[in-house]
Design an enzyme around this catalytic site. Structure first.
Site, PDB file in Angstrom:
ATOM      1  N   CYS A   5      -8.076  12.135  -0.138  1.00 29.35           N
ATOM      2  CA  CYS A   5      -7.486  10.839   0.198  1.00 29.35           C
ATOM      3  C   CYS A   5      -8.353  10.026   1.133  1.00 29.35           C
ATOM      4  O   CYS A   5      -8.378   8.792   1.070  1.00 29.35           O
ATOM      5  CB  CYS A   5      -6.094  11.030   0.790  1.00 29.35           C
ATOM      6  SG  CYS A   5      -6.068  12.126   2.230  1.00 29.35           S
ATOM      7  N   GLU A  33      -7.950   2.835  -5.997  1.00 27.71           N
ATOM      8  CA  GLU A  33      -8.391   4.196  -5.692  1.00 27.71           C
ATOM      9  C   GLU A  33      -8.711   4.950  -6.979  1.00 27.71           C
ATOM     10  O   GLU A  33      -7.857   5.097  -7.855  1.00 27.71           O
ATOM     11  CB  GLU A  33      -7.301   4.929  -4.900  1.00 27.71           C
ATOM     12  CG  GLU A  33      -7.709   6.290  -4.408  1.00 27.71           C
ATOM     13  CD  GLU A  33      -6.628   6.963  -3.581  1.00 27.71           C
ATOM     14  OE1 GLU A  33      -6.973   7.801  -2.739  1.00 27.71           O
ATOM     15  OE2 GLU A  33      -5.437   6.643  -3.777  1.00 27.71           O
TER      16      GLU A  33
END
Length: 486
Positions: A291, A388
């Site tokens: 992440c 992302e």
């Protein structure tokens, strides 16, 4: 490699109330090896009825005050006992992390060491979470204590299940909460071994419950359950929104660690060899499935081409293959994730970015292998600069002034991590102060450790894991005022 795979148990049960149990529906989830796509093992599929049983077990344990009755240092010693049991299970854990998660064997062992570090760090803090006495004048004694929430529901991501799961379990138990944890269906095995370590270490029955199921039924049932008091979630922004909607119905406090599109700013005076190595590790470690990966590099125009050339070399010299074979980079977790990353790379080309290297899956290899990928000529408004990937894809954006660099770095919905590369200490402080992120790394991505608080800003979530601050997310303050005289 085949002998190692066959040594992995073919079937794994859920851990509820201190017992290993099948799912109530007698269904199973097939776990596959992302390096081959082949079936690896089966796990008992937990359903909402199993969630009910796990929450009930956690509630019984909490209400029994089995943890509250322990002195804080004894809870710390319990975590150290779990850590010692992980030593006995280390080879098994590292192996399953290779085969159900795609990690390298070295990374699997590193995850065990990290997990043990979390356990020992929080064990040492167990007896140091103190209240305070508040002066209210003669005849009055007023003080505060920290009390647990109760049953903590925890949902753990597939990219680092063991250390991420263990750190939140440790914080919960050390502050007197009990836990129901949903392990990720894509890579659940290391957390079952963690449950085995808890069992061997004598953790009270029901204090830790670990089950595996799908998010749409098991996960949804857990976060919406009427008898949970606290939620810890790590995952995507989209799923995080669903968790928060369920939590809002019952006003349940949450710790949310969501996605990122973290950018590192490279100033002209930076050591480019050092930057290239740091930036490559920041995006290619675990195939970019982290992440806080450094997925954007914001580079001064005067050094842009030079640094891109060095990054290209870093990308193209990495070996790629099954983690058990000692390669630098393993596979993505699933065919679904590989399709998504490759599709977004095609979008980047269509948007006009320059594909420097990579951009597609590796042909001729079984499994879910993506080439280390580098884009240059990227503009802030492009999708590849805003969305992302959660894969080994680095996008490079040029800038001319420090203010422009800050605007680009802060110009996404995310705010998990950020970086600065410069030898100018004043400029480093100036930049770090203006970056909107939960953590800022200067001259080395992932500078920090177990001791340093970790969490997001903006759509990357709220609350903190790691460091002393993490414990505060698992307790609420109770004030006690006493009239000593009439």
């Amino acid at each position: 490699m085949g002998d190692t795979v066959t040594s992995i148990r073919p079937y794994w049960k859920n851990f509820i109330g201190g017992e290993w149990v099948d799912g109530t529906g007698n269904e199973r989830i097939v776990v596959t090896d992302p390096a081959t796509g082949a079936p690896l093992a089966e796990v008992a599929r937990a359903m909402p009825a199993d969630v009910d049983q796990a929450v009930a077990a956690a509630r019984r344990c909490f209400d029994s005050r089995a943890l509250a009755a322990m002195r804080p240092h004894q809870r710390g010693e319990m975590m150290l006992a779990v850590s010692r049991q992980l030593d006995e299970l280390a080879d098994d854990i590292a192996t399953v992390e290779c085969f159900d998660n795609g990690k390298t064997l070295a990374a699997g062992h590193a995850d065990i060491a990290l997990t043990q570090r979390y356990l020992s760090y929080y064990a040492g803090l167990a007896d140091k979470l103190e209240g305070r006495q508040i002066p209210l004048g003669e005849g009055v004694l007023d003080y505060t204590t920290h009390m647990p929430f109760g049953v903590s529901a925890q949902i753990v991501p597939w990219n680092g299940p063991l250390p991420v799961g263990a750190r939140s379990v440790a914080c919960a138990l050390l502050t007197g909460n009990t836990v129901v944890l949903k392990s990720p269906e894509d890579s659940p095995l290391s957390l079952f071994l963690f449950a085995e370590a808890c069992e061997r270490a004598g953790v009270p029955k029901g204090a830790v419950n670990i089950l595996c199921g799908y998010g749409h039924d098991t996960g949804a049932a857990l976060v919406a359950h009427g008898d949970i008091d606290h939620i810890v979630f790590t995952g995507s922004v989209e799923t995080g929104r669903s968790v928060l909607r369920a939590a809002a119905e019952r006003i349940i406090p949450c710790i949310m660690e969501l996605g990122g599109k973290s950018g590192g700013i490279v100033y002209p005076d930076a050591d480019l060899d050092r930057v290239a190595k740091s930036a490559a590790r920041a995006i290619f470690h675990h195939a970019g499935q982290i992440c806080s990966a450094g997925s954007r590099l914001i580079v001064h125009r005067s050094i842009h081409d030079d640094l891109v050339a060095r990054l290209k070399g870093e990308a193209e010299t990495r070996t790629i293959g099954p983690g058990i074979d000692g390669c630098d980079m393993g596979p993505l977790i699933s065919a679904r994730q590989l399709d998504r990353v490759e599709s977004l790379c095609r979008v980047g080309v269509e948007e006009g970015a320059t594909l420097v290297t990579g951009g597609s899956r590796l042909a001729g290899m079984p499994g879910h292998f993506m080439a280390p990928t580098l884009f240059s000529g990227v503009r802030p408004e492009m999708r590849i600069a805003r969305e992302e990937f959660f894969g080994p894809v680095l996008v490079v954006l040029p800038f001319d002034t420090p203010d422009e660099a800050i605007a680009i770095a802060n110009g996404t919905d995310y705010g998990l991590a950020a970086g600065v590369y410069t030898n100018d200490l004043r400029l480093a402080h100036w930049t770090a102060d203006r970056l909107v992120a939960g953590q800022v790394y200067v001259n080395e991505w992932w500078t920090g450790g177990v001791e340093t608080p970790f969490g997001g800003t903006k759509r990357s979530g709220y609350g903190r894991e790691k460091g002393q601050e993490a414990l505060l997310g698992y307790v609420q303050t109770k004030n006690i005022g006493i009239r000593l005289s009439p």
